[in-house]
Enzyme design. Structure first.
Site, PDB file in Angstrom:
ATOM      1  N   CYS A   2      34.646  40.735  31.928  1.00 50.48           N
ATOM      2  CA  CYS A   2      35.355  41.109  30.714  1.00 50.48           C
ATOM      3  C   CYS A   2      34.766  42.356  30.064  1.00 50.48           C
ATOM      4  O   CYS A   2      33.564  42.595  30.138  1.00 50.48           O
ATOM      5  CB  CYS A   2      35.275  39.985  29.688  1.00 50.48           C
ATOM      6  SG  CYS A   2      35.855  38.425  30.282  1.00 50.48           S
ATOM      7  N   ARG A  26      34.955  47.254  35.922  1.00 50.10           N
ATOM      8  CA  ARG A  26      34.127  46.051  35.823  1.00 50.10           C
ATOM      9  C   ARG A  26      34.799  44.836  36.466  1.00 50.10           C
ATOM     10  O   ARG A  26      34.127  43.862  36.792  1.00 50.10           O
ATOM     11  CB  ARG A  26      33.852  45.734  34.349  1.00 50.10           C
ATOM     12  CG  ARG A  26      33.021  46.770  33.653  1.00 50.10           C
ATOM     13  CD  ARG A  26      33.121  46.599  32.144  1.00 50.10           C
ATOM     14  NE  ARG A  26      32.475  45.400  31.681  1.00 50.10           N
ATOM     15  CZ  ARG A  26      31.206  45.295  31.339  1.00 50.10           C
ATOM     16  NH1 ARG A  26      30.437  46.349  31.418  1.00 50.10           N
ATOM     17  NH2 ARG A  26      30.707  44.167  30.911  1.00 50.10           N
ATOM     18  N   TRP A  78      38.340  38.556  32.525  1.00 50.74           N
ATOM     19  CA  TRP A  78      38.105  37.944  33.842  1.00 50.74           C
ATOM     20  C   TRP A  78      37.987  36.453  33.562  1.00 50.74           C
ATOM     21  O   TRP A  78      37.043  36.013  32.898  1.00 50.74           O
ATOM     22  CB  TRP A  78      36.806  38.511  34.434  1.00 50.74           C
ATOM     23  CG  TRP A  78      36.550  38.097  35.842  1.00 50.74           C
ATOM     24  CD1 TRP A  78      36.985  38.741  36.972  1.00 50.74           C
ATOM     25  CD2 TRP A  78      35.785  36.976  36.298  1.00 50.74           C
ATOM     26  NE1 TRP A  78      36.541  38.079  38.087  1.00 50.74           N
ATOM     27  CE2 TRP A  78      35.803  36.994  37.719  1.00 50.74           C
ATOM     28  CE3 TRP A  78      35.089  35.947  35.660  1.00 50.74           C
ATOM     29  CZ2 TRP A  78      35.152  36.046  38.491  1.00 50.74           C
ATOM     30  CZ3 TRP A  78      34.438  34.992  36.438  1.00 50.74           C
ATOM     31  CH2 TRP A  78      34.478  35.052  37.838  1.00 50.74           C
ATOM     32  N   ASN A 104      33.614  38.394  25.158  1.00 48.95           N
ATOM     33  CA  ASN A 104      33.069  38.321  26.527  1.00 48.95           C
ATOM     34  C   ASN A 104      32.006  37.232  26.537  1.00 48.95           C
ATOM     35  O   ASN A 104      31.234  37.132  25.581  1.00 48.95           O
ATOM     36  CB  ASN A 104      32.342  39.610  26.924  1.00 48.95           C
ATOM     37  CG  ASN A 104      33.257  40.796  26.979  1.00 48.95           C
ATOM     38  OD1 ASN A 104      34.459  40.639  26.904  1.00 48.95           O
ATOM     39  ND2 ASN A 104      32.672  41.966  27.107  1.00 48.95           N
ATOM     40  N   GLY A 105      31.901  36.504  27.644  1.00 51.75           N
ATOM     41  CA  GLY A 105      30.840  35.496  27.746  1.00 51.75           C
ATOM     42  C   GLY A 105      31.416  34.104  27.730  1.00 51.75           C
ATOM     43  O   GLY A 105      32.625  33.898  27.896  1.00 51.75           O
ATOM     44  N   GLU A 482      23.694  41.769  54.620  1.00 52.22           N
ATOM     45  CA  GLU A 482      24.416  42.695  53.747  1.00 52.22           C
ATOM     46  C   GLU A 482      25.769  43.059  54.357  1.00 52.22           C
ATOM     47  O   GLU A 482      26.795  43.075  53.668  1.00 52.22           O
ATOM     48  CB  GLU A 482      23.558  43.955  53.501  1.00 52.22           C
ATOM     49  CG  GLU A 482      24.293  45.198  53.008  1.00 52.22           C
ATOM     50  CD  GLU A 482      25.050  45.013  51.711  1.00 52.22           C
ATOM     51  OE1 GLU A 482      24.882  43.989  51.018  1.00 52.22           O
ATOM     52  OE2 GLU A 482      25.877  45.914  51.399  1.00 52.22           O
ATOM     53  N   LYS A 486      29.471  42.217  52.768  1.00 53.45           N
ATOM     54  CA  LYS A 486      30.421  43.292  52.473  1.00 53.45           C
ATOM     55  C   LYS A 486      31.756  43.045  53.146  1.00 53.45           C
ATOM     56  O   LYS A 486      32.802  43.180  52.528  1.00 53.45           O
ATOM     57  CB  LYS A 486      29.823  44.618  52.947  1.00 53.45           C
ATOM     58  CG  LYS A 486      30.317  45.804  52.234  1.00 53.45           C
ATOM     59  CD  LYS A 486      29.593  46.183  50.961  1.00 53.45           C
ATOM     60  CE  LYS A 486      28.939  45.068  50.205  1.00 53.45           C
ATOM     61  NZ  LYS A 486      27.815  45.504  49.413  1.00 53.45           N
ATOM     62  N   GLU A 489      33.612  40.096  51.412  1.00 54.19           N
ATOM     63  CA  GLU A 489      34.164  40.252  50.066  1.00 54.19           C
ATOM     64  C   GLU A 489      35.415  41.117  50.032  1.00 54.19           C
ATOM     65  O   GLU A 489      36.250  40.936  49.152  1.00 54.19           O
ATOM     66  CB  GLU A 489      33.106  40.711  49.043  1.00 54.19           C
ATOM     67  CG  GLU A 489      32.560  42.092  49.174  1.00 54.19           C
ATOM     68  CD  GLU A 489      31.523  42.401  48.075  1.00 54.19           C
ATOM     69  OE1 GLU A 489      30.662  43.246  48.316  1.00 54.19           O
ATOM     70  OE2 GLU A 489      31.598  41.810  46.981  1.00 54.19           O
ATOM     71  N   HIS A 505      19.742  27.537  67.077  1.00 57.28           N
ATOM     72  CA  HIS A 505      19.488  26.369  66.219  1.00 57.28           C
ATOM     73  C   HIS A 505      20.741  25.988  65.424  1.00 57.28           C
ATOM     74  O   HIS A 505      20.654  25.273  64.435  1.00 57.28           O
ATOM     75  CB  HIS A 505      18.317  26.659  65.279  1.00 57.28           C
ATOM     76  CG  HIS A 505      17.064  27.014  66.035  1.00 57.28           C
ATOM     77  ND1 HIS A 505      16.356  26.078  66.762  1.00 57.28           N
ATOM     78  CD2 HIS A 505      16.443  28.191  66.210  1.00 57.28           C
ATOM     79  CE1 HIS A 505      15.325  26.670  67.350  1.00 57.28           C
ATOM     80  NE2 HIS A 505      15.354  27.958  67.031  1.00 57.28           N
ATOM     81  N   LYS A 603      32.861  43.731  39.157  1.00 59.90           N
ATOM     82  CA  LYS A 603      31.750  44.648  39.399  1.00 59.90           C
ATOM     83  C   LYS A 603      30.520  44.234  38.595  1.00 59.90           C
ATOM     84  O   LYS A 603      29.403  44.285  39.077  1.00 59.90           O
ATOM     85  CB  LYS A 603      32.186  46.073  39.039  1.00 59.90           C
ATOM     86  CG  LYS A 603      31.144  47.144  39.350  1.00 59.90           C
ATOM     87  CD  LYS A 603      30.944  47.297  40.849  1.00 59.90           C
ATOM     88  CE  LYS A 603      29.901  48.324  41.211  1.00 59.90           C
ATOM     89  NZ  LYS A 603      29.458  48.157  42.617  1.00 59.90           N
TER      90      LYS A 603
HETATM   91  C1  AGP Z   1      28.081  43.726  46.234  1.00 64.44           C
HETATM   92  O1  AGP Z   1      28.989  44.288  47.120  1.00 64.44           O
HETATM   93  C2  AGP Z   1      28.603  42.672  45.397  1.00 64.44           C
HETATM   94  N1  AGP Z   1      29.797  43.032  44.713  1.00 64.44           N
HETATM   95  C3  AGP Z   1      27.627  41.846  44.588  1.00 64.44           C
HETATM   96  O2  AGP Z   1      26.979  41.013  45.503  1.00 64.44           O
HETATM   97  C4  AGP Z   1      26.562  42.558  43.718  1.00 64.44           C
HETATM   98  O3  AGP Z   1      25.657  43.221  44.532  1.00 64.44           O
HETATM   99  C5  AGP Z   1      25.840  41.517  42.829  1.00 64.44           C
HETATM  100  O4  AGP Z   1      26.772  40.934  41.972  1.00 64.44           O
HETATM  101  C6  AGP Z   1      24.698  42.101  42.030  1.00 64.44           C
HETATM  102  O5  AGP Z   1      25.136  43.089  41.150  1.00 64.44           O
HETATM  103  P1  AGP Z   1      24.084  44.024  40.411  1.00 64.44           P
HETATM  104  O6  AGP Z   1      23.431  44.868  41.454  1.00 64.44           O
HETATM  105  O7  AGP Z   1      24.928  44.845  39.467  1.00 64.44           O
HETATM  106  O8  AGP Z   1      23.107  43.150  39.718  1.00 64.44           O
END
Ligand code: AGP
Length: 608
Positions: A2, A26, A78, A104-105, A482, A486, A489, A505, A603
């Site tokens: 938000c 965001r 959001w 927000n929150g 990583e 990626k 998501e 395993h 974001k």
């Molecule tokens: C990364 O592609 C993600 N969108 C997510 O995992 C992100 O890295 C995570 O939310 C941490 O965000 P920050 O680096 O702003 O703390």
């Protein structure tokens, strides 16, 4: 997540809409606006509009109707409490329409307050926790309209809330905005003829010449004339705010994610600029409260982070262990056992792109309470975590808008490498080699990104898969994690990453004819074991896609090979990740997904 924006001044609503556009990155699912056209008419209803979807959808609905407003607040939502509907979108207004709130929150004691509000005769029209704030304020403020009374009533409401918030309220007959902050960002910006509030100082570049940061616990009445604040900390002070707002503009690229991948050589150069010496002998990451000697003598370094930042932290742990003697561990922020691992001579470092991630803010707060030193490695300057820790290092990656983090990951890994070099013993044999490798990296990245890489055959193979398995060893096991995060998501395909040694395993059970296995196997000491794992996958029908810099590699067992430039084994993760970010991007485009705004993700993750 938000975002809040608000303005007091000419054409307040139009300015607020522009602010909301700047907050779009965001992540949100609906947006809304509330405005007053005459700040002195105490009977004027607050005009509101809400829309599910984008700020552009809201602007279309508004259709110029809010022109000439004098005070406005806006919100990008959001969803947390209640579904993505227009009714749940903010702002929420009192039953008589004379006050409106955005928030927000999360309010944690919602149930208790809701029953109280209902008993007092207020009906809720939405499923949100936010709406109860406006009813509580309506009850507390009644017909009073002085800034003093409003601030008193508002602060009595805020005192009753548990949880985290940034809140803004407008009330008919009042020429200002009531605001409160606790655990979610909110700044006040000022220029000659207007005052704005925003969740992100970057959105105020170009429109406000100075900003003031609210502290947690602050409650204020913000007007053009003055700011009345109830605060436990020092009075609010404004500081010059200058900088260029870089709009979310992919330029020649099709998406921000692709642009940000291509930003990497410059971003990396900025991360190391002034931090490594030209002769390759020295590296110094300044900005930490503790000097290198004090850092070297720490009992332990803890690194806390989430998502992509956590995988960069895991890489950083390997670098620090390899180059120094300081005990170090990386923890997921939400699982950080502060009480058991923080003490007088420990340092906890928050690694975060946004500097707003609530889980990481909570973890670093717990570290402070437990009595250790705290620092941060952030991208966003003056973000909540950067200001909370008050020391540390910036990433200098430039704004990152795409939800899928790419250049921030590379810069986090580079800055952690610089930290490792800073605390390494000066006679460590690897220093010069690593520093030289870091200095060559931007050029290598640039050469690679400008080369012709044909991802189509691999995209064709993966597009219809049920699962994609990623494997790697040593530092490249974190690159596997990583890369899997990626791809998952933005493509919504189940992507699973394992250190290759774990294959037998459990995860090998997933492999059947055609299962894509992405194996990261550079020319290093892990290569022979990786080759064995590749053969095991291929023998069970997997389509192995190999990422390597080795000339004579296991290509006979692989369906595709992605060749990356040769580097020092220590630095190979910086090369391995580039094609994997690009592959995730190409696949998401092929699947027709919204690459920069993947479903359900935000974001800035400002709630836990
Ligand atoms: C990364 O592609 C993600 N969108 C997510 O995992 C992100 O890295 C995570 O939310 C941490 O965000 P920050 O680096 O702003 O703390």
């Amino acid at each position: 997540m938000c975002g809040i924006f608000g303005t007091i001044g000419d054409d307040a609503a139009m300015r607020t809409l522009e602010g909301l556009r700047r907050l779009e990155y965001r992540g949100y699912d609906s947006a809304g606006l509330a405005a007053l056209f005459d700040a002195y008419d105490r009977n004027a209803r607050v005009e509101t509009e809400r829309a599910v979807g984008y700020v552009a959808d809201l602007a279309n609905k508004v259709n110029g109707r809010f022109k000439h407003s004098v005070i406005a607040i806006g919100h990008t939502r959001w969803a947390t409490h209640g579904g993505v509907t227009e009714v749940n979108a903010h702002p929420h207004s009192s039953t008589d329409g004379l006050m409106s709130v955005v928030h927000n929150g999360i309010i944690e004691n919602t149930s208790e307050l809701l029953s109280e509000i209902k008993e007092s005769g207020y009906n809720m029209s939405s499923e949100t926790d936010t709406e109860l704030i406006v009813h509580l304020l309506h009850q507390a403020l009644g017909n009073q309209r002085t800034p003093e009374a409003a601030l008193d009533a508002f602060s009595s409401v805020i005192e009753r809330l548990h949880g985290a918030w940034a809140i803004a309220v407008i009330v008919s007959g009042m020429n200002g905005i009531l605001v409160a902050k606790n655990g979610a960002p909110l700044v006040i910006g000022r220029c000659e003829n207007c005052v704005s509030i925003s969740s992100d100082p970057m959105t105020l570049y170009g429109s406000c010449s100075e900003v003031a940061y609210l502290d947690d616990g602050d409650v204020a009445y913000v007007s053009k004339e003055k700011i009345d604040v109830i605060s436990d900390s020092a009075d609010i002070s404004f500081a010059p705010h200058s900088g260029d707002y870089s709009p979310e503009d992919p330029g020649v690229f099709d998406h921000m994610m692709l642009k940000e991948i291509h930003d990497q050589p410059t971003a990396f150069q900025n991360a190391i600029a002034g931090r490594v010496s030209a002769d390759g002998k020295n590296a110094m990451l300044s900005g930490f409260q503790l000097n290198p000697n004090e850092l070297r003598n720490l009992e332990k370094i803890n690194i806390v982070a989430c998502g992509t930042a956590f995988f960069a932290a895991k890489l950083g742990v390997r670098y620090i262990r390899r180059l120094s003697n300081v005990p170090v561990e990386a923890y997921l922020s939400s699982e950080f056992p502060a009480d058991s691992v923080c003490g007088k001579n420990t340092l906890t470092i928050a690694v975060t792109q946004s500097g707003e991630t609530k889980d990481t803010l909570d973890a670093i707060t717990r570290a402070k309470v437990a009595g250790g030193h705290i620092s941060s490695i952030c991208n966003v300057i003056n973000s909540t975590i950067a200001r909370f820790t008050g020391n540390g290092a910036y990433l200098y990656a430039g704004p990152e808008y795409s939800v899928a983090s790419t250049k921030a990951f590379t810069n986090m890994s580079a800055v952690l490498m610089l930290l490792a070099l800073t605390i390494s013993e000066p006679d460590n044999a690897e220093r010069t080699r690593v520093i030289r490798g870091l200095r060559q990296m931007p050029q290598r990245m640039s050469n690679y990104l400008h080369s012709d890489i044909d991802f189509d055959p691999i995209v064709n193979q993966i597009a219809d898969s049920n699962t994609v398995l990623f494997i790697g060893r040593g530092p490249n096991s974190h690159i596997a994690s990583e890369a899997a995060l990626k791809m998952m998501e933005i493509t919504y395909l189940p992507c699973i990453a394992y250190p290759a040694g774990e294959l037998k395993h459990g995860p090998i059970a997933l492999i059947e004819d055609g299962t894509p296995v992405i194996a990261i196997a550079p020319d290093d000491s892990h290569y022979p074991k990786m080759e064995a794992n590749i053969r095991e996958c291929a023998a069970r029908g997997a389509n192995v896609i190999l990422v390597t810099n080795k000339e004579q590699s296991a290509e006979d067992f692989c369906s595709n090979v992605i060749r990356v430039p040769h580097t020092d084994p220590f630095l190979s993760p910086f090369m391995s990740i580039m094609p994997l970010h690009l592959l995730a991007y190409r696949l998401a485009v092929r699947l027709g997904n919204n690459v920069d705004r993947p479903r359900n993700l935000a974001k800035s993750v400002t709630v836990v």
